[in-house]
Motif scaffolding. Sequence first.
Motif, mmCIF file in Angstrom:
data_model
loop_
_atom_site.group_PDB
_atom_site.id
_atom_site.type_symbol
_atom_site.label_atom_id
_atom_site.label_comp_id
_atom_site.label_asym_id
_atom_site.label_seq_id
_atom_site.Cartn_x
_atom_site.Cartn_y
_atom_site.Cartn_z
ATOM 1 N N ILE A 1 -24.934 -17.200 -7.833
ATOM 2 C CA ILE A 1 -26.007 -16.224 -7.656
ATOM 3 C C ILE A 1 -26.988 -16.350 -8.824
ATOM 4 N N ASP B 1 -28.910 -21.156 -11.252
ATOM 5 C CA ASP B 1 -29.001 -21.019 -9.792
ATOM 6 C C ASP B 1 -30.215 -20.204 -9.355
ATOM 7 N N TYR B 2 -31.345 -20.530 -9.967
ATOM 8 C CA TYR B 2 -32.568 -19.792 -9.669
ATOM 9 C C TYR B 2 -32.839 -19.768 -8.153
ATOM 10 N N GLY B 3 -33.193 -18.610 -7.678
ATOM 11 C CA GLY B 3 -33.591 -18.459 -6.273
ATOM 12 C C GLY B 3 -32.455 -18.155 -5.320
ATOM 13 N N ARG B 4 -31.221 -18.257 -5.805
ATOM 14 C CA ARG B 4 -30.084 -18.009 -4.913
ATOM 15 C C ARG B 4 -29.684 -16.539 -5.046
ATOM 16 N N TYR B 5 -30.471 -15.702 -4.400
ATOM 17 C CA TYR B 5 -30.264 -14.261 -4.471
ATOM 18 C C TYR B 5 -29.044 -13.841 -3.655
ATOM 19 N N GLY C 1 -33.237 -12.127 -9.068
ATOM 20 C CA GLY C 1 -32.828 -12.998 -7.979
ATOM 21 C C GLY C 1 -33.996 -13.671 -7.302
#
Lengths: 307, 316
Positions: free
Chosen positions: A196, A218-222, A234
């Motif tokens: 996340i 894990d940028y963008g994996r909200y 997120g």
Amino acid sequence: MCRVAAWLGKPQRLSDLLFEPDSALVRQAYAPQKLGILNLAGFGMVAWLPEDGATSEPLTYRSTDLPMYDPNLRSLSEKLHARCLLAHVRGIPYSTTSNYGRENLHPFRYAGFNWAMAHNGDLADCARMRAGLLPFIQPTIAAQIRGSTDSEWVYALWMSQLDDPTEVHATDVIVAALRRTLEILASVRADYGIDISSSANLFLTDGTRLIALRFAFDYGRYRLDDPSRLGQSGMNYLSLWYAVGDRFAHSDGGWRMDGEAAGDSLLVASEPLTHNVAGWVEVPEYTAIVAALDNDGLHIDTVAMDI
Amino acid sequence: MGDRPHVFDTQSAAVLQELDLVAQPCSVAAGDLLFVQGDPADGAWLIDEGTVQLEMDIPGRAPTIIATVRPGDLLGEPALMRTANRSLSARATHDVVAQFIDRRDFQALLYGLRPASFRLLKRVAQSTAAYLADALAMTTDAQGRPPDCPPTEAGPRGPCDFDPRPFLGVLPFFADLGPRDADALLGEGTLCSAHRGETLVSAGCKTRSVWVVLRGAVEVMPPGASQRSSLLGPGHAVGVHPLLLDQPAPSHVRIRESAALVEYTGDALHRLLAGETRASFKFMDALTRDLLRSLDRANRGLARATLSRSLAADAE
């Protein structure tokens, strides 16, 4: 989610950074320009004054009072000048389960250690990771963890990558310890199946050096479990800005860095301290600004932290 | 800046008639500022005569000249689409005759959802795409342009592993659309996923697709450059400006964090760019707003690159 401002360079009056500009750090507690939540869970700072030596203890101030209603902070900041400042307003979820205690106020700096750290961001599922992080933290350092924040664990982990955090280390050793810290966090997250988005904008200083990192795992994996509770970290890559000059002053109708662009002072912040962002430069993602102040002046470098 | 399409270069009498209603004639003397970096932006200038210099202010430095705007160009067009502050200053270098277009007037014209509106919107998008391409080229330290390669179809992708519809309201590309339009637009594309490290587009290739990141992140890396030019997270579009300018991709596009995407390609993309349906108008609106966000990022990168080069020049 927090907001942070840091200064390294010529002595600067604290209120010029904390209170006076139209988006000063204290104003960012209740009116941040680039963040969707307020930062109402307290204020903390460490400051090295002009007369302090290279390894002096900093002035330390922490309070769970709202800083805009804190006359002691206002009075101090109008009288004091600092050559190095690291200040933080804390933002936490609006929840009765959030821990609002003084022990969770940034910056973290354990007794006798040279380096202080403030964090802008949050590590998803950090409580679940702690057992995995513990083997990488020196027992004497782990024993000093007082609060419940992910941030303090990052500080303890980073300090544990130094042989002796009470000693003075070269800047490249400090940066290598920071990189190792990120690698350990990435590895433990993978071990626990955590992917996340987690922001880790870190601000580190020992009074003569300042490191500001813009980083996210894990940028963008909200989170997918509840769209209505999506946190800003997120969705957005948290920002980090800097300005270089000689002094931060009110001129030409607004607050700005004055003097030469290759000046003797560096101002770094989660977001600009002014609504007008002219003169502010955004730090690229996965990058650290590394600055050192010595007799020859201020030296600034950028270091890729692309792990 | 390179060649840009004249933003209102149209033979349509309907468009010209509507433009006459919103364009306010004005003049600016050589040396005067049309707007100042950081000021609130309220509209754009269509330059008829004269030239305008775009300048970036950096404390302790003389303003850095970024570009020159010439007759036929539109100046400050981001202000037509949204409220924001000027990212650069604009100074007349010769006496300027122009037509000022107020944002509110433009938007009233735009949201008539008529064919003329779509043509205007597409022109603004193309003009913004051209500015963006130039700004990105000025930002990178890559040398030269990549060799052209044949047009490519989108590569094979995995299935999307979640339902993105509940998240459309917080994804920037879809957030300005109503829920029904957002849902309809999502349905025009194909959902897919890709893993970290996969290449979406190779530099030098002409693509026939536009993607919107639904989750995860994509990075844009000019060949030979030391730094990525963009990192695009949830709700940001990929591949827009090369498509609108009919140019090969200037950079590699790779998956930075395992991503879910919606891909617009083939007949669906052709329909959406034709402007004959409500969905196509909404698509072009979303593309234009995405281009403006990209331009903001590019301008921030340009400020950084300008400062770095300036300091490096001092060091020499």
